[in-house]
Design a protein around this motif. Structure first.
Motif, PDB file in Angstrom:
ATOM      1  N   VAL A 271      66.998  47.467  26.564  1.00  0.00           N
ATOM      2  CA  VAL A 271      66.408  46.696  25.485  1.00  0.00           C
ATOM      3  C   VAL A 271      67.038  45.308  25.502  1.00  0.00           C
ATOM      4  N   VAL A 272      66.177  44.304  25.682  1.00  0.00           N
ATOM      5  CA  VAL A 272      66.591  42.906  25.764  1.00  0.00           C
ATOM      6  C   VAL A 272      66.597  42.325  24.349  1.00  0.00           C
ATOM      7  N   PRO A 273      67.641  41.608  23.979  1.00  0.00           N
ATOM      8  CA  PRO A 273      67.723  41.071  22.620  1.00  0.00           C
ATOM      9  C   PRO A 273      66.798  39.869  22.416  1.00  0.00           C
ATOM     10  N   LEU A 274      65.518  40.165  22.398  1.00  0.00           N
ATOM     11  CA  LEU A 274      64.489  39.147  22.279  1.00  0.00           C
ATOM     12  C   LEU A 274      63.251  39.787  21.674  1.00  0.00           C
ATOM     13  N   ILE A 275      62.629  39.118  20.739  1.00  0.00           N
ATOM     14  CA  ILE A 275      61.358  39.570  20.177  1.00  0.00           C
ATOM     15  C   ILE A 275      60.281  38.675  20.768  1.00  0.00           C
ATOM     16  N   LEU A 276      59.384  39.268  21.551  1.00  0.00           N
ATOM     17  CA  LEU A 276      58.313  38.495  22.194  1.00  0.00           C
ATOM     18  C   LEU A 276      57.134  38.257  21.260  1.00  0.00           C
ATOM     19  N   GLY A 277      56.884  39.167  20.352  1.00  0.00           N
ATOM     20  CA  GLY A 277      55.776  38.998  19.414  1.00  0.00           C
ATOM     21  C   GLY A 277      54.449  39.530  19.905  1.00  0.00           C
ATOM     22  N   SER A 278      54.249  39.545  21.207  1.00  0.00           N
ATOM     23  CA  SER A 278      53.030  40.105  21.786  1.00  0.00           C
ATOM     24  C   SER A 278      53.256  40.253  23.282  1.00  0.00           C
ATOM     25  N   GLY A 279      52.331  40.957  23.926  1.00  0.00           N
ATOM     26  CA  GLY A 279      52.427  41.149  25.362  1.00  0.00           C
ATOM     27  C   GLY A 279      51.913  42.507  25.783  1.00  0.00           C
ATOM     28  N   ILE A 280      52.419  42.999  26.900  1.00  0.00           N
ATOM     29  CA  ILE A 280      52.030  44.310  27.418  1.00  0.00           C
ATOM     30  C   ILE A 280      53.059  45.319  26.919  1.00  0.00           C
ATOM     31  N   PRO A 281      52.603  46.304  26.132  1.00  0.00           N
ATOM     32  CA  PRO A 281      53.558  47.246  25.542  1.00  0.00           C
ATOM     33  C   PRO A 281      54.096  48.249  26.562  1.00  0.00           C
ATOM     34  N   LEU A 282      55.332  48.651  26.351  1.00  0.00           N
ATOM     35  CA  LEU A 282      55.935  49.687  27.190  1.00  0.00           C
ATOM     36  C   LEU A 282      55.165  50.997  27.034  1.00  0.00           C
ATOM     37  N   PHE A 283      54.909  51.393  25.814  1.00  0.00           N
ATOM     38  CA  PHE A 283      54.172  52.632  25.544  1.00  0.00           C
ATOM     39  C   PHE A 283      52.863  52.276  24.853  1.00  0.00           C
ATOM     40  N   ASP A 284      51.783  52.301  25.603  1.00  0.00           N
ATOM     41  CA  ASP A 284      50.485  51.855  25.108  1.00  0.00           C
ATOM     42  C   ASP A 284      49.604  53.038  24.708  1.00  0.00           C
ATOM     43  N   ARG A 285      49.651  53.395  23.438  1.00  0.00           N
ATOM     44  CA  ARG A 285      48.782  54.446  22.874  1.00  0.00           C
ATOM     45  C   ARG A 285      48.710  55.685  23.769  1.00  0.00           C
ATOM     46  N   ILE A 286      49.837  56.320  23.937  1.00  0.00           N
ATOM     47  CA  ILE A 286      49.923  57.507  24.787  1.00  0.00           C
ATOM     48  C   ILE A 286      49.051  58.640  24.251  1.00  0.00           C
ATOM     49  N   GLY A 287      48.889  58.697  22.950  1.00  0.00           N
ATOM     50  CA  GLY A 287      47.981  59.683  22.376  1.00  0.00           C
ATOM     51  C   GLY A 287      48.607  61.036  22.112  1.00  0.00           C
ATOM     52  N   LYS A 288      49.933  61.119  22.254  1.00  0.00           N
ATOM     53  CA  LYS A 288      50.610  62.366  21.922  1.00  0.00           C
ATOM     54  C   LYS A 288      52.067  62.061  21.617  1.00  0.00           C
ATOM     55  N   GLU A 289      52.696  63.008  20.960  1.00  0.00           N
ATOM     56  CA  GLU A 289      54.108  62.866  20.636  1.00  0.00           C
ATOM     57  C   GLU A 289      54.955  63.289  21.834  1.00  0.00           C
TER      58      GLU A 289
END
Length: 177
Positions: free
Chosen positions: A135-153
């Motif tokens: 985890v990089v100490p930076l807030i990007l605000g938008s972009g390509i998410p690491l976990f994009d709506r996986i649809g399950k827990e």
């Protein structure tokens, strides 16, 4: 059985790249005089590298192919041939069935590099065993998410954490079955 490990960095708000795929924001953390963040040890422990086509093309844009001696599988839906590096094989079709065959035919662990859509497919198919996330100490605000709506827990068990002087935090999890 070799383990499939997601080893990746993301911003504090969970993005792995800007919307255009750029990861320039990571460069100040890449070559630390403090440490290589355990990369050398991790890289030595894996025998196979997995990535999506967009990630592959991005890695090619950096210059020399960094995974020369490792068998690399690039998952793609693209039909036209891509520039091919040594030890690279392009794969399409059923991810789960292909990876079960790979795991049966290798002894070393497997690195799931990214990107987001491939990570999603692997998590949906219960193919990942370990997550090592920086985890990089930076807030990007938008972009390509690491976990994009996986649809399950997906339940995780914390294995280890490490804090670096640069502000990076390394979080290691094992996926609970």
């Amino acid at each position: 059985m070799p383990r499939i490990k997601l080893y990746i960095a993301c911003s504090l708000d969970g993005f792995i790249a800007l919307q255009d795929g750029s990861i320039d924001w990571l460069t100040e953390y890449g070559n630390s005089s403090e440490t290589d963040y355990g990369y050398s040890e991790f890289y030595a422990s894996i025998g196979t590298v997995l990535m999506g086509r967009k990630t592959y093309e991005q890695v090619l844009s950096f210059g020399d192919w960094p995974y020369g001696e490792k068998k690399t599988y690039v998952f793609t839906r693209q039909k036209e041939p891509l520039l091919r590096e040594n030890n690279v094989e392009f794969v399409s079709g059923d991810v789960g069935e292909f990876m079960r065959q790979v795991q049966e035919n290798t002894d070393e662990d497997i690195w799931l590099v990214g990107g987001s859509q491939l990570i999603k497919a692997f998590l949906e198919e219960d193919l990942v065993q370990d997550l090592i996330i920086f985890v990089v100490p930076l807030i990007l605000g938008s972009g390509i998410p690491l976990f994009d709506r996986i649809g399950k827990e997906v339940r995780l068990r914390m294995i280890d954490t490490e804090r670096y002087e640069s502000g990076l935090a390394r979080l290691e999890y094992e996926i609970e079955e």
